[in-house]
Design a protein around this motif. Structure first.
Motif, PDB file in Angstrom:
ATOM      1  N   MET A  68     -75.340  73.299  99.902  1.00  0.00           N
ATOM      2  CA  MET A  68     -74.692  72.120 100.274  1.00  0.00           C
ATOM      3  C   MET A  68     -74.206  71.316  98.798  1.00  0.00           C
ATOM      4  SD  MET A  68     -76.532  70.585 103.558  1.00  0.00           S
ATOM      5  CE  MET A  68     -75.734  69.493 103.872  1.00  0.00           C
ATOM      6  N   GLY A  69     -75.231  71.573  97.864  1.00  0.00           N
ATOM      7  CA  GLY A  69     -74.737  70.950  96.520  1.00  0.00           C
ATOM      8  C   GLY A  69     -73.691  71.919  95.959  1.00  0.00           C
ATOM      9  N   VAL A  70     -73.723  72.904  95.977  1.00  0.00           N
ATOM     10  CA  VAL A  70     -72.647  73.751  95.425  1.00  0.00           C
ATOM     11  C   VAL A  70     -71.429  73.539  95.861  1.00  0.00           C
ATOM     12  CG1 VAL A  70     -71.839  76.493  95.074  1.00  0.00           C
ATOM     13  CG2 VAL A  70     -74.192  75.828  94.609  1.00  0.00           C
ATOM     14  N   VAL A  71     -71.080  73.683  97.292  1.00  0.00           N
ATOM     15  CA  VAL A  71     -69.995  73.313  98.013  1.00  0.00           C
ATOM     16  C   VAL A  71     -69.382  72.132  97.451  1.00  0.00           C
ATOM     17  CG1 VAL A  71     -69.074  73.099 100.331  1.00  0.00           C
ATOM     18  CG2 VAL A  71     -70.582  75.037  99.897  1.00  0.00           C
ATOM     19  N   SER A  72     -70.158  70.975  97.643  1.00  0.00           N
ATOM     20  CA  SER A  72     -69.586  69.568  97.461  1.00  0.00           C
ATOM     21  C   SER A  72     -69.059  69.562  95.948  1.00  0.00           C
ATOM     22  CB  SER A  72     -70.798  68.596  97.757  1.00  0.00           C
ATOM     23  OG  SER A  72     -71.999  68.869  96.987  1.00  0.00           O
ATOM     24  N   GLY A  73     -69.982  70.201  95.077  1.00  0.00           N
ATOM     25  CA  GLY A  73     -69.497  70.287  93.710  1.00  0.00           C
ATOM     26  C   GLY A  73     -68.017  70.991  93.480  1.00  0.00           C
ATOM     27  N   ILE A  74     -67.755  71.917  94.004  1.00  0.00           N
ATOM     28  CA  ILE A  74     -66.642  72.767  93.788  1.00  0.00           C
ATOM     29  C   ILE A  74     -65.249  71.729  94.269  1.00  0.00           C
ATOM     30  CG2 ILE A  74     -65.052  74.612  94.732  1.00  0.00           C
ATOM     31  CD1 ILE A  74     -67.877  76.237  95.081  1.00  0.00           C
ATOM     32  N   VAL A  75     -65.541  71.086  95.270  1.00  0.00           N
ATOM     33  CA  VAL A  75     -64.283  70.138  95.771  1.00  0.00           C
ATOM     34  C   VAL A  75     -64.245  69.016  94.674  1.00  0.00           C
ATOM     35  CG1 VAL A  75     -63.592  68.325  97.272  1.00  0.00           C
ATOM     36  CG2 VAL A  75     -64.816  70.278  98.079  1.00  0.00           C
TER      37      VAL A  75
END
Length: 473
Positions: A68-75
């Motif tokens: 979830m951290g990776v996904v939210s950071g990409i945005v």
């Protein structure tokens, strides 16, 4: 629909919304990765299967949090190009390489060894699996290192020049990376991540102990978390004080806003305003509850130290004192509450009643999510306190925005709100479901051929001979 709205304000709201979701996941994964490495190290050192029980319990949660951290950071990275293209163009020569270093050194370590950590124990053996876990923990630290270097440079820019087209260009990479506020921010954030993780782990342990006070795995969680609170909470208060002194030197307007301090104390010591309502329009703090001398003592470490008030700075350079005044106090209040829990647990531990007090367990459950609240409050204080600049004193926020219509920014903001609450709401619900499951002994579900059984590990005397306490005690 968004006619009449300021696109800069909407873009700031969008970034604030996405970063608020994002920051809680790295804060948790940084601390949790280190906790997993410690658990596996203790298992190898002592041979006690209970440590592997706890490791297996939390490693599943870590996998979800990390994803979830990776996904939210990409945005967030895309927003630099869509909403803040001028900022990206002007700071890209300095900040772009730092962001690339984060991917090359941190994310590659995390992604490269995460699979071994999650699925490779039977394949690589105990020692190599422990090394993989430690490398993932190291990767999370490197990620914090580079991201905080980038953010700190925006607060205290150093080592740069400006070329003929107005871009910041690197002149001294050491000065850029280790800019004046970076060491303080790094220590403060990493300790915050450890405390946040400790209180989540301790809250889960306390929850299961209230249901079954003899659960050995829950006791490990509860005890280790409270050791962390006892040791790290006072260190965090010291680190916060040092960070505040550094901020006073480099961003005095931010300190004035945090303290609700409008008038420079030219004729005496500055009091500490405990509570009040900063009135930006009138330039004063209404209903102030003050402690004489304490403001000067805390900020300047002297009883008669002078601190500039907001009125000593141009009005257009004032940060929003109303917001940062209260977010700062929320963060500090939670920090002292954590310290109180640590002291309380130490008294109970010395008396041999650590697991007997239901009120301590209930307090730990209540404090469980407070680490996230403190991180968010601290982040709001830091970022709003930097306004109205993106690069402090050099590049204004209003000058950093893309030439994009308010309707486009507002529509994407609404889309983010809907998608984030659905996606991350479901993820958070799943994490809570995992936490609600009672931890079980590893022996009950370990197959006979498992490498830990065949390794024939026996408890090592090293911890006892060294005089160090067992974290479970």
């Amino acid at each position: 629909m968004f006619e009449g709205f300021d696109p800069v304000v909407l873009a700031r709201l969008q970034f604030a919304f996405t970063v608020s979701f994002h920051i809680i996941f790295p804060a948790f994964s940084i601390g949790l990765a280190s906790y997993l490495a410690v658990l596996e190290g203790l298992f190898l050192a002592t041979g006690k299967a209970v440590y592997m029980d706890v490791f297996r319990y939390w490693v599943k949660i870590f996998a979800v949090v990390f994803g979830m951290g990776v996904v939210s950071g990409i945005v967030m990275s895309y927003q630099f190009g869509t909403n803040w293209s001028v900022f990206s163009d002007k700071t890209g020569p300095v900040l772009g390489p730092l962001m690339a270093y984060e991917v090359l050194s941190a994310f590659f370590l995390e992604a490269g060894f995460l699979g071994i950590m999650l699925f490779g124990q039977k394949k690589v053996g105990l020692v190599l699996h422990f090394l993989a876990t430690a490398i993932v923990a190291l990767g999370t630290f490197f990620s914090a290192f580079w991201i905080l270097s980038v953010n700190s440079w925006m607060h205290t820019p150093a080592g740069y020049g400006i070329n003929e087209v107005g871009q910041f260009i690197p002149l001294d990479w050491w000065a850029i990376v280790f800019n004046p506020s970076f060491p303080y921010r790094l220590v403060h954030m990493v300790l915050a991540a450890y405390l946040t993780t400790a209180f989540i782990v301790g809250a889960v342990g306390a929850f299961h102990l209230l249901r079954n006070r003899h659960n050995g795995q829950a006791r490990i969680m509860f005890s280790m978390a409270l050791w962390m609170a006892t040791v790290v909470a006072p260190l965090q208060i010291v680190a916060g004080d040092m960070h505040g002194v550094n901020t006073l030197e480099h961003q005095p307007a931010k300190i004035a806003a945090m303290e609700g301090h409008f008038e420079t104390n030219t004729e005496g010591p500055m009091p500490l305003t405990l509570f009040g309502i900063p009135n930006m329009a009138e330039g004063r703090t209404d209903y102030a509850v003050e402690v004489p001398y304490l403001g000067s003592l805390i900020l300047t470490h002297s009883l008669d130290g002078q601190v500039k008030g907001l009125k000593d700075f141009p009005r257009e350079d004032w940060p929003n004192a109303t917001i940062v005044f209260w977010t700062f106090r929320l963060m500090v209040g939670i920090g002292f509450a954590m310290l109180g829990i640590g002291v309380w647990s130490l008294v109970k531990r010395v008396r041999g009643t650590l697991y007997e007090s239901p009120w301590l367990k209930r307090a730990m459950i209540a404090m469980g999510p407070m680490g996230f609240v403190a991180v968010l409050a601290g982040w709001i204080t830091t970022e709003i306190g930097r306004q109205p600049f993106t690069v402090y004193g050099l590049l204004r926020t209003a000058e950093s925005h893309s030439p994009i219509a308010a309707a486009a920014v507002g529509t994407s903001l609404l889309a983010f709100i809907v998608v984030y609450f659905l996606l991350f709401g479901a993820g958070t619900f799943y994490i809570l479901r995992l936490m609600s499951r009672e931890p079980t002994p590893f022996e009950e579900h370990r197959p006979p051929h498992h490498p830990i059984r065949s390794a024939g590990i026996t408890p090592a005397p090293a911890l006892k001979l060294s005089g160090l306490p067992d974290p479970a005690e």
